[in-house]
Structure formats: C-alpha cells, structure tokens
Scaffold this active site. Structure first.
Site, PDB file in Angstrom:
ATOM      1  N   THR A  12     -10.481   2.166   5.307  1.00 35.44           N
ATOM      2  CA  THR A  12      -9.369   2.794   5.583  1.00 35.44           C
ATOM      3  C   THR A  12      -9.782   3.730   6.844  1.00 35.44           C
ATOM      4  O   THR A  12     -11.155   4.031   6.878  1.00 35.44           O
ATOM      5  CB  THR A  12      -8.460   3.210   4.656  1.00 35.44           C
ATOM      6  OG1 THR A  12      -9.122   4.672   4.175  1.00 35.44           O
ATOM      7  CG2 THR A  12      -8.417   2.620   3.318  1.00 35.44           C
ATOM      8  N   ASP A  47      -3.069  11.762  -1.896  1.00 31.61           N
ATOM      9  CA  ASP A  47      -3.347  13.348  -1.973  1.00 31.61           C
ATOM     10  C   ASP A  47      -3.766  13.505  -3.350  1.00 31.61           C
ATOM     11  O   ASP A  47      -3.292  13.211  -4.371  1.00 31.61           O
ATOM     12  CB  ASP A  47      -1.968  13.787  -1.544  1.00 31.61           C
ATOM     13  CG  ASP A  47      -1.397  13.355  -0.331  1.00 31.61           C
ATOM     14  OD1 ASP A  47      -2.251  12.943   0.589  1.00 31.61           O
ATOM     15  OD2 ASP A  47      -0.289  13.571   0.118  1.00 31.61           O
ATOM     16  N   GLU A  86       1.007  -1.061  -0.037  1.00 37.24           N
ATOM     17  CA  GLU A  86       0.018   0.066   0.024  1.00 37.24           C
ATOM     18  C   GLU A  86       1.020   1.280   0.096  1.00 37.24           C
ATOM     19  O   GLU A  86       1.791   1.447   0.784  1.00 37.24           O
ATOM     20  CB  GLU A  86      -0.796   0.074   1.268  1.00 37.24           C
ATOM     21  CG  GLU A  86      -1.822   1.405   1.287  1.00 37.24           C
ATOM     22  CD  GLU A  86      -2.629   1.397   2.241  1.00 37.24           C
ATOM     23  OE1 GLU A  86      -3.629   2.407   2.313  1.00 37.24           O
ATOM     24  OE2 GLU A  86      -2.472   0.875   3.287  1.00 37.24           O
ATOM     25  N   ASP A 142     -12.351   9.448  -2.133  1.00 32.15           N
ATOM     26  CA  ASP A 142     -14.051  10.109  -2.269  1.00 32.15           C
ATOM     27  C   ASP A 142     -13.869  11.136  -3.109  1.00 32.15           C
ATOM     28  O   ASP A 142     -14.747  12.192  -3.007  1.00 32.15           O
ATOM     29  CB  ASP A 142     -14.321  10.372  -0.631  1.00 32.15           C
ATOM     30  CG  ASP A 142     -13.652  11.475  -0.185  1.00 32.15           C
ATOM     31  OD1 ASP A 142     -12.333  11.507  -0.355  1.00 32.15           O
ATOM     32  OD2 ASP A 142     -13.909  12.623   0.395  1.00 32.15           O
TER      33      ASP A 142
HETATM   34  N1  SAH Z   1      -4.292   5.429   3.296  1.00 35.03           N
HETATM   35  C1  SAH Z   1      -4.701   6.123   4.338  1.00 35.03           C
HETATM   36  C2  SAH Z   1      -4.140   7.371   4.484  1.00 35.03           C
HETATM   37  C3  SAH Z   1      -4.406   8.370   3.311  1.00 35.03           C
HETATM   38  S1  SAH Z   1      -3.792   9.873   3.322  1.00 35.03           S
HETATM   39  C4  SAH Z   1      -6.346   6.038   4.449  1.00 35.03           C
HETATM   40  O1  SAH Z   1      -6.831   5.790   3.339  1.00 35.03           O
HETATM   41  O2  SAH Z   1      -6.551   6.165   5.746  1.00 35.03           O
HETATM   42  C5  SAH Z   1      -2.382   9.768   2.171  1.00 35.03           C
HETATM   43  C6  SAH Z   1      -1.272   9.432   2.765  1.00 35.03           C
HETATM   44  O3  SAH Z   1      -0.392   8.891   1.727  1.00 35.03           O
HETATM   45  C7  SAH Z   1      -0.495  10.336   3.554  1.00 35.03           C
HETATM   46  O4  SAH Z   1      -0.034   9.614   4.753  1.00 35.03           O
HETATM   47  C8  SAH Z   1       0.752  10.696   2.829  1.00 35.03           C
HETATM   48  O5  SAH Z   1       1.832  11.101   3.794  1.00 35.03           O
HETATM   49  C9  SAH Z   1       0.959   9.559   2.106  1.00 35.03           C
HETATM   50  N2  SAH Z   1       1.853   9.766   0.875  1.00 35.03           N
HETATM   51  C10 SAH Z   1       1.373  10.719  -0.049  1.00 35.03           C
HETATM   52  N3  SAH Z   1       2.313  10.719  -0.897  1.00 35.03           N
HETATM   53  C11 SAH Z   1       3.202  10.033  -0.874  1.00 35.03           C
HETATM   54  C12 SAH Z   1       4.398   9.536  -1.793  1.00 35.03           C
HETATM   55  N4  SAH Z   1       4.661   9.938  -2.784  1.00 35.03           N
HETATM   56  N5  SAH Z   1       4.911   8.468  -1.161  1.00 35.03           N
HETATM   57  C13 SAH Z   1       4.856   7.917   0.122  1.00 35.03           C
HETATM   58  N6  SAH Z   1       3.622   8.321   0.788  1.00 35.03           N
HETATM   59  C14 SAH Z   1       2.942   9.145   0.348  1.00 35.03           C
END
Ligand code: SAH
Length: 216
Positions: free
Chosen positions: A192, A117, A43, A153
């Site tokens: 999640t 993100d 993941e 979402d």
């Molecule tokens: N998957 C979790 C968190 C979602 S928030 C959930 O669904 O609850 C997105 C997460 O991805 C954040 O913690 C952010 O730090 C991480 N993230 C975003 N871009 C990333 C990248 N390029 N490499 C590693 N982690 C990343």
C-alpha cells in the site's frame, strides 16, 4: 491521509460512474453492479487506492470495492480508475461505521484493513477499525468462511487488534510482526502507499489474517 481540501473533489466523485451513489440501495445486490457472481473483497480506508487498484488488476476473477471517508483522498483512486477502467473495481465514499447498512449478511468474502488510523486515546478505541465493535459489524457482512486481513506498522494498534479477536469470537489464522521478512506470508504481498512509506523508513510491518471460530 492529509486532509487537504481539493476543490471540486466532491463534485468529481458525484460525476464518476465508479463511485457508487446511495450504496445502501445496492445492499444484497452488489453482484448486479458487476454483472457476475464473483466473490466480493473490500478495503476499508483505502486512501488513494494503490493496493485495491493493483489487486483488481491482478485478480479479474474477484470483485473489489474500496471504501474511504474523505472525498479529497478518494479522488486520487477515482482518477486512476477513470484511466484504467477495470470492470471489477468500484468505490464508495462513506464512514465505515454504517457498513452493515450497505452490505447484506454474508455478501462479502474478504475485508482488507491497511494502515488504519490508530486512534491512540483509550476513549476512542471503538473507532479503531480492528476493534471488537467493528469486528461485530464484519461478522454480519462476511461469509461464514470469510476473513479479515489487517496490516499496520503501528505496534500498539497491532497488539490491541490481536487482543480484540478472541473476545469477539475470531481465530488468528496467521500473524507476523515482520511481514517483509516472513517468506510465507509475504508471498504475493501487494504494498500500500503507507506500507511503502513506513517500510522505507525501516519500520517492520505487522499483519494478521483472522476468521470466525467455526465451533461457535
Ligand atoms: N490503506 C491506505 C491508506 C491508509 S490511511 C494505505 O495503506 O496506504 C487510513 C485511511 O482510512 C484514511 O484515508 C482515512 O480517511 C480512512 N478511514 C479511516 N477511518 C475510516 C472509516 N471509519 N471509514 C472510512 N474510511 C476511514
């Protein structure tokens, strides 16, 4: 994820045997870490790790690796794993852009992207984890019959992600704009942290499953 700086997070990660140090040295040898030949599912951006930890507990026949760029967030996942000590779960603190330096061609069977993100500005499109630039990297590390599963979402991000698949040579195996009301796709769904938060607010959850176009 909030970027609250938790004092000592980096140090705690260095100390944990579940946080893989120098992951590029494991490239092509991840099975040795697990001590078996089970498929590897990762993941990217696992946040506090509820999804991947639940998946690892449910599927002992699969090896899981959670990737997260922020130590303060990853710490929460590690703390859970220090208690449960699941043998099929490890974590890497890294920026996913360099993922092809960490996994050998075909070493990974499934890639999960959950609530990535959005990077809403056009000029940042390349940073979105389901962008064609990232799909190209996934193409290298994924087995030929491997797949990417993406949940969000964010409707704009999801539409963008759908448009990226074909130009990058992928096919859409399953798509829904309302996962929790799609009986077939929701079967066995593991929520999640973000999914629970946003669906409680009433936001529908979008999901796709994509794989490589074998005709290529
Ligand atoms: N998957 C979790 C968190 C979602 S928030 C959930 O669904 O609850 C997105 C997460 O991805 C954040 O913690 C952010 O730090 C991480 N993230 C975003 N871009 C990333 C990248 N390029 N490499 C590693 N982690 C990343």
């Amino acid at each position: 994820m909030r970027l609250r700086n938790i004092p000592g997070a980096r140090e705690a990660i260095v100390d944990s045997k579940y946080a893989v140090k120098n992951p590029e040295q494991q490239k092509g040898h991840w099975h040795e870490l697990f001590g078996n030949d089970h498929p590897i599912h990762i993941e990217i951006g696992m946040g506090k790790g509820r999804f991947i930890t639940t998946m690892a507990a449910l599927h002992p026949e699969i090896n899981y690796i959670g990737i997260e760029k922020y130590s303060s967030v990853m710490l929460r996942a590690l703390q859970k794993q220090e208690d449960t000590e699941l043998p099929n779960l490890y974590f890497i603190r890294m920026e996913a852009e360099v993922i092809t330096e960490v996994f050998a061609p075909g070493e990974v069977s499934v890639i999960y992207l959950n609530f990535s993100d959005p990077w809403p500005k056009d000029r940042h499109a390349k940073r979105r984890l389901p962008s064609r630039e990232f799909l190209r990297r996934y193409d290298v590390i994924l087995r030929k019959d491997g797949r990417v599963e993406f949940k969000t979402d964010n409707q704009d991000l999801f539409r963008f992600a759908l448009e990226e698949t074909e130009p990058a040579g992928w096919k859409q195996d399953a798509v829904t704009f309302d996962l929790h009301h799609d009986e077939a796709m929701n079967e066995g769904n593991v929520m999640t942290e973000y999914e629970e938060r946003f669906s409680t607010k009433g936001n529908p959850i979008c999901k796709y499953i994509i794989s490589r176009d074998v005709k290529r």
